[in-house]
Scaffold this active site. Structure first.
Site, PDB file in Angstrom:
ATOM      1  N   SER A 307      25.637  -0.591  23.875  1.00  7.58           N
ATOM      2  CA  SER A 307      26.730  -0.694  24.489  1.00  7.58           C
ATOM      3  C   SER A 307      26.931  -0.109  26.031  1.00  7.58           C
ATOM      4  O   SER A 307      26.524   1.206  25.869  1.00  7.58           O
ATOM      5  CB  SER A 307      27.915  -0.482  23.555  1.00  7.58           C
ATOM      6  OG  SER A 307      29.183  -0.366  24.493  1.00  7.58           O
ATOM      7  N   GLY A 308      27.181  -0.573  26.867  1.00  4.12           N
ATOM      8  CA  GLY A 308      27.121   0.153  28.159  1.00  4.12           C
ATOM      9  C   GLY A 308      25.994  -0.276  28.849  1.00  4.12           C
ATOM     10  O   GLY A 308      25.476   0.157  30.044  1.00  4.12           O
ATOM     11  N   THR A 312      27.027  -7.941  29.718  1.00  5.40           N
ATOM     12  CA  THR A 312      28.021  -8.807  30.097  1.00  5.40           C
ATOM     13  C   THR A 312      27.634  -9.189  31.486  1.00  5.40           C
ATOM     14  O   THR A 312      27.668 -10.357  31.871  1.00  5.40           O
ATOM     15  CB  THR A 312      29.440  -8.223  30.127  1.00  5.40           C
ATOM     16  OG1 THR A 312      29.552  -7.849  28.688  1.00  5.40           O
ATOM     17  CG2 THR A 312      30.221  -9.317  30.608  1.00  5.40           C
ATOM     18  N   ASN A 354      31.574   2.643  27.578  1.00 10.14           N
ATOM     19  CA  ASN A 354      31.519   1.520  28.247  1.00 10.14           C
ATOM     20  C   ASN A 354      32.741   1.101  28.669  1.00 10.14           C
ATOM     21  O   ASN A 354      33.791   1.219  27.784  1.00 10.14           O
ATOM     22  CB  ASN A 354      30.669   0.340  27.577  1.00 10.14           C
ATOM     23  CG  ASN A 354      30.594  -0.531  28.471  1.00 10.14           C
ATOM     24  OD1 ASN A 354      30.749  -0.344  29.855  1.00 10.14           O
ATOM     25  ND2 ASN A 354      29.965  -2.027  27.855  1.00 10.14           N
ATOM     26  N   SER A 357      33.308  -2.831  27.800  1.00  6.31           N
ATOM     27  CA  SER A 357      32.607  -3.265  26.528  1.00  6.31           C
ATOM     28  C   SER A 357      33.047  -4.578  26.243  1.00  6.31           C
ATOM     29  O   SER A 357      34.303  -4.660  25.896  1.00  6.31           O
ATOM     30  CB  SER A 357      32.598  -1.968  25.687  1.00  6.31           C
ATOM     31  OG  SER A 357      31.981  -2.460  24.282  1.00  6.31           O
ATOM     32  N   SER A 358      32.137  -5.471  25.447  1.00  7.17           N
ATOM     33  CA  SER A 358      32.459  -6.577  25.134  1.00  7.17           C
ATOM     34  C   SER A 358      32.939  -6.633  23.423  1.00  7.17           C
ATOM     35  O   SER A 358      31.803  -5.791  22.847  1.00  7.17           O
ATOM     36  CB  SER A 358      31.358  -7.726  25.019  1.00  7.17           C
ATOM     37  OG  SER A 358      31.222  -8.116  26.346  1.00  7.17           O
ATOM     38  N   GLY A 581      26.379  -4.532  21.594  1.00  9.95           N
ATOM     39  CA  GLY A 581      25.265  -3.859  21.467  1.00  9.95           C
ATOM     40  C   GLY A 581      25.333  -2.961  20.343  1.00  9.95           C
ATOM     41  O   GLY A 581      26.320  -2.834  19.822  1.00  9.95           O
ATOM     42  N   GLU A 583      25.712   0.217  18.123  1.00 11.36           N
ATOM     43  CA  GLU A 583      26.873   1.275  18.250  1.00 11.36           C
ATOM     44  C   GLU A 583      26.540   2.365  17.214  1.00 11.36           C
ATOM     45  O   GLU A 583      26.439   1.921  16.109  1.00 11.36           O
ATOM     46  CB  GLU A 583      28.179   0.768  18.347  1.00 11.36           C
ATOM     47  CG  GLU A 583      28.573  -0.286  19.386  1.00 11.36           C
ATOM     48  CD  GLU A 583      29.972  -0.837  19.535  1.00 11.36           C
ATOM     49  OE1 GLU A 583      30.507  -1.058  20.493  1.00 11.36           O
ATOM     50  OE2 GLU A 583      30.705  -0.394  18.390  1.00 11.36           O
TER      51      GLU A 583
END
Length: 1217
Positions: A307-308, A312, A354, A357-358, A581, A583
């Site tokens: 994540s981050g 995306t 992030n 973040s998605s 991602g 986590e």
């Protein structure tokens, strides 16, 4: 165990040691030093496997200790040497256990103690009586340590002699470059680049690459592949803002956390034209597109990372490039790009790691036509994090759409939806984070509205979407009041309930009842039960989560409708997977477990395509291959999804028990999964799972409730009765999913975990049918700052995604694989020897021999030919040159044939054209001849008619003249006869009268003829004179025209001069009027009358004189040309006289006026008795008026004469001919 004839020493050596040994021997023999050993060792002749490449190119390592500067310790180093081995052993074992890998270097003790590698498939088996080996060679199970030391010492001596750089880890844990100074036992003294000397274990040293390879684009190019070298290479490129690197078939993208100028139309054009070959997401998307068009096989781009890490944004850039490649006239590619704006607003949120973040996974499948143009797309989403709508951690935000909606909605929309600021809503203000640095939520909302319009979501639907968003926010503000000791509650009737009910389209009282009570169906009876505070809060949050999740799914459906492919579906597509991602937070719940489970599945897919399938194919086709080891996460996947005791299976089992709790679920996990090495139970409700990316601690609090995702029946009934059409649609779909009536458990058959597992399996099946392209996104630091590079964090991510293993298998593997039929069919025509057998295998081998391909560059399998990286390009270049030569020859031959054919056709066309043009010319001539004949006949007829008319006139005139003459003669004769009769004529005279009359008539005729001839001669003479006079008159008329023009200009000049004179007189009068008060009124009157004004209409504007025409030979009224000339000269003289008179008079009046002006300053009467200037002015005015009348009369007479003359000219001219 059967062994090959290779010596044990050779098997015991690593590939790096072999390279160093060969270099040392060459240096001793040739005295020509070389710093870079060859990248590929020579291939053995046997079919046995090579020693493991992991031993020569280590990927995993750990540093036990670092000794302080050798010079500054003053004996402390020697004292610490006794404690170092134990510390190193314990530290090494601990890190091996944590990372599940073994430490290796080019100076390993184990390598020196044993003659065989522990990782080699050829491990000697010790027996008490001895070891049985083949007759070809006998190998001792244990080699003497002293026999191996000289060889290792020679390698270290080579590094010392060549002053080659090595990597060693210093006290702060960072890797630094240095040079080996000396070695002693198991340790080495290394001088760092800072000039400090440290003592480290020899097995903790790694060779460094030469400077020429610093910052190389592809990690395969590194001479020495180890973790510090990879870290350093990525750091060098990252410091230069070069964020993309290759690791064989995998693209590594390091998040720069800032805008980097490597995107846009210019870069897209460069990669489209293949002008640039640097690593880039555009290059990956272009490769997928080219392979899809060439192989007609679906492709997939799998983007993964923490994540981050920038997944995306990378997905958006990939779609941007595909839109540029497949852009057409329909504009669907623009709609596809705009879908990301909608999905980010409704599916992304700010987390602690992030800012964007998605919180869901998406797979967008872009479809292409047979011509390579985008014809549509389809979007699939996975597991939206619904809990983020109602619950936030400190420093995090809910989904972006809520904050954008509150900041960017128009005042009218806010008034209709009773919308307030984001800080007024409990769901948003509970985390004390309402904004994001450098992000304008209002501007984002405006872009969202544009995206809605582009994706064809109507204004009516947009209004409904915003109404439901406002309803969710107001539901969060609904509060409860405890009514009894059992903690039962009722809803507080405030604006939150009223506004929520209004936006949902239901009655507020009904909503309050649903939120505070629950109806249970027990047989035929319906029981109403009050809810506790926690139950009521869960019910309220459940409604909000259901509305938002359903709204998100509905938006995805609308996007798919807008991007629907329809009848143009060709089966060619490129899928881009952008999923959450890995986590690992401080508190990890059910959502993090599902996210990490999805990443485990994707890692398995990655391993399967880059490790398992490739190596299995090598083994099945019978080629020499050194098997590359990698960390397989199958055991972790078995822990999660294996039946009947997998983690998901146990979760579903506990979810079906009404009395089960999160604690009972945790205890069941510890009971059934304790034997799995990837699972570790903790105290209370916690447990640990050892994922491929690291160990994560989970808390089972809320696992069962989130897995059940309950929705009571009375809530569904309430939503179905709402006026909002979207809520009715959501409730209808919910009823359709339920296959049995809701009982006390109020849960559907399929839990969230099972549903998510099915989605993952469906996703994996779809990806299996595509050719994958992998992009690994790396997060360089945890603070999200630009130009900050944390080596430990980057190294952990590289280990998790297996980058080093990918590079190893790519460097030692064969990425190009062609069947013998394909290779022979494509390159068989390159053979110069046509006597070779025509079977595909023989043709393939003959082509390889003809072009002297090194044996290390290819392998011949049972069914395929395997080529190393870059070899297929060599054959393609040669094929291209031969094809170009063939095409050139064909071009010239076809050109010659075409030119001959063209010449023949041209000759035939010329002949045909000559006949056609001749026929056309003849027809045209005949037609023109007819037209000419008709026109000539008409002209001749007209001329003849004119001649006849002229002749008739002349003859008539002659006849009349003769008739008149004869009549006069007759009258004369009659008079004579009468006179003779009176005189008494004689009879004889009477007898002779007819003869005399005849003689008289004859003489009259002759006389008449003579007169006619004289008249004709006089007429001819007059014609000549008239011609001369006509020319003279033409010249005079030209002069006359010039004089007319001059006269007109003179008239204009006179008028201007008269105006000037009038102004001068008016000025004089005005100056005099100031001195004589009695004459002011009269002066004004005189001035207003403008005594010197000129009547232009009477004198000047009588119209332009038309041009005078040349006179003819005939004259009227007795005017001859000489008389006309004299009249013209007289008129011109009169005009000149008038002009001179006007000039003279103008000068006189100007002088008199100036004299009056000069006198006005003196006394009113001079000593000489001169009159007052006012009297002089009146006298001057009277003189001017008198002269003006006289001059105008004479000028009018002159113009009348001129116009009368011109009238006579026109009259005389009109009589001509």
């Amino acid at each position: 165990m059967m062994l090959s004839a290779s010596s044990p020493n050779t098997l015991a050596k690593s590939s790096l040691e072999e390279m160093l040994e060969s270099l040392r021997q060459k240096d001793e023999c040739q005295q020509q030093p070389r710093d870079i050993p060859p990248a590929l060792p020579s291939r053995p002749n046997s079919r046995a496997r090579l020693p493991s490449a992991r031993r020569s190119l280590p990927a995993n390592f750990s540093v036990s200790t670092v000794v302080e500067d050798h010079q500054n310790q003053n004996g402390s180093v020697a004292a610490s040497k006794q404690d170092e081995p134990e510390k190193k052993t314990e530290e090494g074992k601990r890190k091996e256990k944590d990372l599940r890998v073994k430490r290796k270097s080019f100076g390993s003790k184990k390598m020196r103690r044993t003659g065989l590698s522990s990782e080699s498939p050829y491990v000697a088996e010790e027996e008490e009586e001895g070891v049985k080996i083949s007759a070809a060679a006998e190998v001792s199970p244990v080699e003497n340590v002293e026999e191996q030391k000289p060889e290792w010492n020679d390698n270290v001596d080579y590094f010392i002699k060549k002053k080659l750089r090595v990597w060693c880890r210093v006290a702060n844990g960072h890797w630094q470059l240095g040079k080996i100074q000396s070695t002693a036992a198991d340790t080495s003294l290394v001088m760092l680049s800072t000039a400090n000397v440290v003592e480290v274990s020899t097995e903790e040293l790694f060779p460094a690459n030469p400077d020429i390879l610093e910052g190389c684009e592809d990690l395969i190019q590194l001479s020495y592949l180890n973790e510090p070298s990879v870290l350093y290479n990525l750091r060098v490129r990252y410091s230069q803002d070069v964020i993309y690197s290759r690791a064989g078939p995998v693209l590594i993208a390091v998040n720069p956390f800032k805008n980097v100028d490597i995107y846009g139309s210019d870069f897209i054009s460069a990669y489209q034209t293949k002008a640039v070959d640097a690593p880039h997401v555009y290059a990956v998307a272009g490769a997928a597109y080219d392979e899809m068009m060439r192989e007609e096989k679906n492709q997939s781009i799998i983007i993964s990372g923490e994540s981050g890490a920038g997944k995306t944004e990378t997905a958006k850039f990939a779609m941007q490039y595909l839109a540029a490649l497949g852009g057409g006239s329909c504009g669907v590619e623009y709609e596809i790009l705009k879908t990301t704006c909608i999905l980010e607003a409704f599916g992304n949120a700010k987390t602690s790691r992030n800012a964007n973040s998605s919180r869901f996974g998406k797979l967008i499948e872009i479809h292409f036509s047979a011509m390579g143009k985008i014809c549509g797309a389809k979007l699939e989403t996975f597991l939206l994090e619904k809990s983020r709508v109602v619950q936030l951690c400190n420093g995090e935000r809910s989904y972006h759409i809520f904050y954008e909606f509150c900041a960017g909605a128009s005042p009218a929309l806010k008034e209709r939806l009773k919308l307030k600021a984001a800080s007024e809503y409990t769901y948003l203000n509970q985390s004390d984070c309402l904004t994001i640095d450098r992000v304008d939520d209002a501007q984002k909302f405006r872009k969202l509205l544009e995206a809605f319009d582009i994706v064809q979501i109507t204004k009516e639907h947009q209004e409904r979407v915003f109404a439901l968003l406002a309803a969710v926010l107001w539901l969060g503000n609904v509060s409860f009041r405890v009514t009894d000791n059992e903690n039962h509650v009722e809803v507080v009737a405030d604006e939150a309930v009223t506004n929520a009910a209004m936006l949902m389209g239901c009655n507020s009282e009904e909503l309050m009842v649903v939120l505070s009570t629950r109806k249970l169906q027990a047989g035929t009876d319906c029981i109403s039960k009050k809810l506790t505070l926690r139950q009521a809060t869960n019910m309220r949050d459940g409604i909000a989560k259901f509305i938002y999740a359903s709204l998100f799914d509905w938006l995805v459906e609308q996007i798919n409708i807008a991007l629907e492919v329809g009848k143009s579906l060709t089966g060619r597509s490129i899928s881009i997977l952008d999923i959450y991602g890995f986590e690992s937070f401080k508190n990890n719940s059910f959502e993090q477990f599902c996210i990490n489970y999805a990443n485990e599945r994707l890692q398995q897919h990655f391993n399967r395509h880059l490790f398992k399938l490739e190596q299995e194919e090598y083994e099945e086709d019978g080629i020499d291959w050194t098997k590359v080891e990698f960390v397989d996460n199958q055991e972790c996947l078995d822990l999660i999804e294996k039946k009947p005791i997998g983690l998901l299976t146990l979760l579903d089992e506990e979810s079906n028990f009404p009395k089960a709790t999160d604690l009972t679920f945790a205890n069941k996990l510890k009971q059934h999964l304790k034997t799995n090495s990837c699972f570790k139970g903790e105290r209370g409700r916690a447990f640990r799972v050892n994922h491929y990316a690291g160990e994560v601690l989970y808390d089972t609090n809320g696992f069962l409730e989130k897995n059940r995702d309950p929705l009571p029946a009375d809530l569904i009934n309430l939503l179905s009765s709402c006026d909002c059409q979207l809520l009715k649609l959501f409730s209808t779909k919910m009823r359709g999913k339920s296959q049995k009536p809701l009982m006390l458990s109020d849960s559907t058959n399929q839990t969230v975990g099972t549903k998510f597992k099915g989605q993952l399996f469906k996703l994996m099946n779809k990806l299996e049918n595509t050719s994958p392209h992998f992009i690994r996104c790396i997060k360089p630091n945890s603070k999200q700052l630009p130009r900050v590079y944390e080596e430990d964090l980057v190294l952990q991510q590289l280990r998790c995604c297996g980058v080093l293993e990918v590079v190893r298998i790519s460097r030692s593997g064969y990425p190009t694989r062609l069947t013998h039929q394909e290779f022979a069919g494509r390159y068989g025509f390159l053979l110069s020897d046509k006597k070779v057998s025509q079977d595909p295998l023989s043709v393939s081998i003959a082509v390889l021999k003809q072009y002297v391909v090194h044996p290390e560059m290819y392998q011949v399998g049972y069914t395929k030919l395997y080529l190393r990286t870059g070899q297929i390009g060599v054959f393609e270049d040669r094929r291209k040159k031969v094809v170009q030569g063939i095409v050139g020859l064909q071009k010239r031959l076809r050109g010659r044939l075409s030119r001959e054919y063209l010449q023949n056709m041209r000759s035939g066309a010329l002949v045909l054209q000559s006949y056609v043009r001749g026929e056309n010319a003849r027809r045209m001539f005949d037609m023109k001849a007819k037209i000419h004949a008709e026109s000539v006949s008409e002209a001749i007829t007209e001329e003849l008619t004119a001649v006849i008319n002229l002749q008739s006139v002349v003859r008539g005139w002659l006849a009349r003249k003769r008739f008149n003459s004869m009549q006069r003669q007759k009258e004369l004769l009659d008079v004579t006869t009468k006179s003779k009769r009176k005189a008494g004529r004689r009879v004889s005279e009477d007898k002779d009268l007819p003869l005399e009359q005849f003689q008289v008539q004859q003489s009259a005729m002759s006389d008449l003829q003579k007169r006619v001839l004289k008249s004709e001669e006089a007429l001819a003479q007059k014609e000549e004179e008239n011609t001369a006079l006509r020319e003279q008159l033409r010249q005079f008329e030209d002069r006359w025209s010039e004089y007319e023009v001059k006269m007109k200009s003179m008239e204009d000049t006179w008028q201007k001069q008269m105006s000037s004179l009038q102004m001068s007189l008016a000025a004089a009068r005005k100056s005099l009027a100031t001195e004589n008060n009695t004459g002011q009124a009269g002066g004004r009157q005189d001035a207003s009358m403008s005594p010197f004004g000129y009547d232009s209409e009477d004198t000047m504007s009588n119209g332009t004189t038309p041009g005078v025409r040349t006179p003819t030979t005939k004259f009227s009224n007795g005017n001859t040309p000489e008389l006309r000339i004299r009249e013209l000269n007289g008129s011109l003289n009169a005009v000149n006289h008038l002009a001179r008179e006007f000039d003279q008079r103008r000068l006189n009046f100007d002088e008199d006026a100036k004299a009056i002006v000069e006198v006005r300053g003196g006394p009113q009467a001079t000593p000489n008795g001169q009159q007052h200037p006012e009297d002089e002015y009146r006298r001057l005015k009277l003189r001017f008026e008198t002269w003006k009348k006289d001059y105008k009369a004479r000028l009018r007479e002159t113009k009348a004469r001129l116009h009368s003359d011109k009238g006579r000219h026109r009259k005389w001219w009109g009589k001509r001919g």
